[in-house]
Design a protein around this motif. Structure first.
Motif, PDB file in Angstrom:
ATOM      1  N   HIS A 317       0.848  -1.197   0.000  1.00 43.63           N
ATOM      2  CA  HIS A 317       0.000   0.000   0.000  1.00 43.63           C
ATOM      3  C   HIS A 317       0.882   1.246   0.000  1.00 43.63           C
ATOM      4  O   HIS A 317       0.618   2.215  -0.731  1.00 43.63           O
ATOM      5  N   ALA A 318       1.928   1.245   0.805  1.00 45.21           N
ATOM      6  CA  ALA A 318       2.851   2.380   0.852  1.00 45.21           C
ATOM      7  C   ALA A 318       3.497   2.609  -0.512  1.00 45.21           C
ATOM      8  O   ALA A 318       3.619   3.750  -0.983  1.00 45.21           O
ATOM      9  N   ARG A 319       3.904   1.513  -1.168  1.00 46.00           N
ATOM     10  CA  ARG A 319       4.499   1.644  -2.504  1.00 46.00           C
ATOM     11  C   ARG A 319       3.497   2.239  -3.502  1.00 46.00           C
ATOM     12  O   ARG A 319       3.866   3.074  -4.346  1.00 46.00           O
ATOM     13  N   GLY A 320       2.240   1.812  -3.395  1.00 47.68           N
ATOM     14  CA  GLY A 320       1.217   2.336  -4.299  1.00 47.68           C
ATOM     15  C   GLY A 320       0.976   3.819  -4.095  1.00 47.68           C
ATOM     16  O   GLY A 320       0.821   4.573  -5.072  1.00 47.68           O
ATOM     17  N   LEU A 321       0.956   4.253  -2.858  1.00 51.52           N
ATOM     18  CA  LEU A 321       0.764   5.681  -2.571  1.00 51.52           C
ATOM     19  C   LEU A 321       1.946   6.496  -3.070  1.00 51.52           C
ATOM     20  O   LEU A 321       1.776   7.609  -3.593  1.00 51.52           O
ATOM     21  N   ALA A 322       3.146   5.947  -2.919  1.00 58.05           N
ATOM     22  CA  ALA A 322       4.334   6.639  -3.412  1.00 58.05           C
ATOM     23  C   ALA A 322       4.281   6.797  -4.933  1.00 58.05           C
ATOM     24  O   ALA A 322       4.713   7.822  -5.481  1.00 58.05           O
ATOM     25  N   LYS A 323       3.742   5.803  -5.628  1.00 59.63           N
ATOM     26  CA  LYS A 323       3.595   5.901  -7.081  1.00 59.63           C
ATOM     27  C   LYS A 323       2.588   6.994  -7.452  1.00 59.63           C
ATOM     28  O   LYS A 323       2.774   7.706  -8.444  1.00 59.63           O
ATOM     29  N   GLN A 324       1.510   7.109  -6.661  1.00 61.75           N
ATOM     30  CA  GLN A 324       0.546   8.187  -6.911  1.00 61.75           C
ATOM     31  C   GLN A 324       1.221   9.547  -6.802  1.00 61.75           C
ATOM     32  O   GLN A 324       0.994  10.453  -7.616  1.00 61.75           O
ATOM     33  N   LEU A 325       2.025   9.691  -5.768  1.00 61.28           N
ATOM     34  CA  LEU A 325       2.743  10.954  -5.580  1.00 61.28           C
ATOM     35  C   LEU A 325       3.659  11.241  -6.769  1.00 61.28           C
ATOM     36  O   LEU A 325       3.692  12.368  -7.283  1.00 61.28           O
ATOM     37  N   ALA A 326       4.407  10.237  -7.188  1.00 66.59           N
ATOM     38  CA  ALA A 326       5.347  10.426  -8.294  1.00 66.59           C
ATOM     39  C   ALA A 326       4.636  10.804  -9.585  1.00 66.59           C
ATOM     40  O   ALA A 326       5.134  11.609 -10.380  1.00 66.59           O
ATOM     41  N   ALA A 327       3.440  10.242  -9.780  1.00 65.75           N
ATOM     42  CA  ALA A 327       2.693  10.511 -11.010  1.00 65.75           C
ATOM     43  C   ALA A 327       2.106  11.918 -11.023  1.00 65.75           C
ATOM     44  O   ALA A 327       2.126  12.598 -12.051  1.00 65.75           O
ATOM     45  N   LYS A 328       1.606  12.369  -9.884  1.00 66.77           N
ATOM     46  CA  LYS A 328       0.905  13.653  -9.861  1.00 66.77           C
ATOM     47  C   LYS A 328       1.771  14.810  -9.389  1.00 66.77           C
ATOM     48  O   LYS A 328       1.562  15.959  -9.798  1.00 66.77           O
ATOM     49  N   PHE A 329       2.745  14.524  -8.526  1.00 63.74           N
ATOM     50  CA  PHE A 329       3.583  15.594  -7.978  1.00 63.74           C
ATOM     51  C   PHE A 329       5.062  15.217  -8.123  1.00 63.74           C
ATOM     52  O   PHE A 329       5.764  15.005  -7.126  1.00 63.74           O
ATOM     53  N   PRO A 330       5.529  15.102  -9.349  1.00 71.88           N
ATOM     54  CA  PRO A 330       6.887  14.572  -9.572  1.00 71.88           C
ATOM     55  C   PRO A 330       8.001  15.400  -8.958  1.00 71.88           C
ATOM     56  O   PRO A 330       9.070  14.859  -8.635  1.00 71.88           O
ATOM     57  N   THR A 331       7.794  16.713  -8.774  1.00 73.05           N
ATOM     58  CA  THR A 331       8.873  17.562  -8.246  1.00 73.05           C
ATOM     59  C   THR A 331       8.688  17.928  -6.775  1.00 73.05           C
ATOM     60  O   THR A 331       9.468  18.708  -6.232  1.00 73.05           O
TER      61      THR A 331
END
Length: 357
Positions: A317-331
């Motif tokens: 679940h933590a990995r999935g949330l981190a991917k969401q962050l990377a996709a929407k807020f890459p910087t």
């Protein structure tokens, strides 16, 4: 609140004199004009003459100003009016104005007002002051003047050499923007900043108490939500409303997890729900990171209890949330921080306490 504005409130909290704000009593201000229309004839005090108030245009002051018994600097001083205090102008005489001023150290809070005897609240006092620095409801660009002065006072509040009540003054000035210029494009931001200053001071005060260590949020005093609720109600679908909704999560968070998964489980839900309901908020990335962190913590907690299936689910679940962050807020910094959490998970490094390695 920006990083700088967070520093402002944190530095103020380190100063006992600044904390005299007593955030619990930094209270919504009853309109002076309304009280002037309803208050009866008041007795005279020897040093602060009080007269029957009158209705008139509202104003405030952008410099601490003496209040005199007559329009002459050589006459007796009645009091001093702090920046941002609400005034009602009764009359003008050349470069002087006679005002009714609220000069109390604190303004009125509904929670502290007695059920009976509200008529005993200190009334505004009357006196003359120089008109320099007086900003009225009719002052051209008055909203910009007050907003700018409030922002300057916030900056001064983080300086140990700044005015003792700079934070309090900033809050008062922001409130005057909202009250005097409700249709200003600055009103929403001013309302949010006034509410946030109070929230941060009250939060700092609450978390210094022993009850802050209690696991369940309901066991400590709840932060006053009324001003945040007004921001949400009066400025819907704005970034200010989004930020107010995020701050309210504070009232739901546990004080100390005490090694129990119940708290991070619920808190992760709160932050994920916020991110889903406020996808474009300035706090969305922060909310997703907070949820990521709590899932990483849960992975460690479940591992310590021997719950391998729950451990794997939380870490995924933590990995999935981190991917969401990377996709929407890459910087975003929060994306980088989430990536660091995932790296620790993958490397078998404990997130919740090094003693759990």
């Amino acid at each position: 609140m920006t990083h700088k504005r967070r520093q402002v409130t944190e530095s103020l909290n380190q100063s006992p004199s600044s904390m005299i704000w007593t955030v619990k009593r930094i209270l919504p201000i009853f309109g002076v004009a309304a009280s002037l229309l309803t208050t009866s004839l008041l007795a005279f005090a020897p040093d602060k003459p009080q007269v029957k108030p009158m209705a008139g245009p509202r104003a405030t002051i952008v410099r601490e100003t003496p209040l005199y018994i007559s329009p002459d600097t050589t006459t007796q001083k009645v009091d001093r009016v702090q920046e941002g205090r609400e005034l009602v102008i009764a009359e003008t005489s050349g470069p002087w104005v006679r005002v009714f001023a609220n000069t109390d150290v604190e303004e009125v809070d509904e929670r502290d007002a007695p059920v009976f005897g509200k008529e005993t609240a200190p009334p505004p006092i009357s006196g003359w002051m120089e008109a320099r620095g007086v900003v009225r409801e009719s002052t051209p660009d008055g909203d910009k003047v007050l907003m700018g002065e409030a922002a300057s006072m916030e900056i001064l509040a983080e300086d140990a050499r700044g005015p003792r009540n700079a934070g309090q003054t900033a809050r008062f000035l922001y409130r005057r923007v909202v009250e005097f210029f409700p249709n200003s494009p600055l009103a929403a931001e001013a309302a949010w900043r006034a509410a946030d200053i109070r929230w941060q001071f009250e939060k700092a005060d609450a978390f210094k108490r022993p009850s802050a260590k209690e696991r369940d949020a309901y066991l400590r005093e709840q932060l006053y939500e009324d001003e945040m609720n007004k921001v949400i109600k009066n400025y819907p679908h704005t970034k200010q409303a989004d930020m107010a909704a995020f701050e309210k999560i504070d009232n739901k968070l546990c004080g100390d997890w005490q090694g129990q998964p119940k708290c991070p489980e619920k808190e992760s839900e709160y932050f994920e729900k916020y991110a889903a309901e406020h996808p474009d908020s300035p706090r969305t990335a922060q909310a997703l990171y907070q949820a990521t962190y709590r899932q990483a913590v849960l992975g460690d907690m479940y591992a310590a209890d021997g719950g391998d299936k729950k451990m794997d689910a939380a870490r995924d679940h933590a990995r999935g949330l981190a991917k969401q962050l990377a996709a929407k807020f890459p910087t975003s910094d929060y994306t980088a921080r989430a990536a660091a959490l995932v790296y620790k998970i993958d490397q078998g490094i404990a997130v919740y306490g090094s003693d759990r390695e």
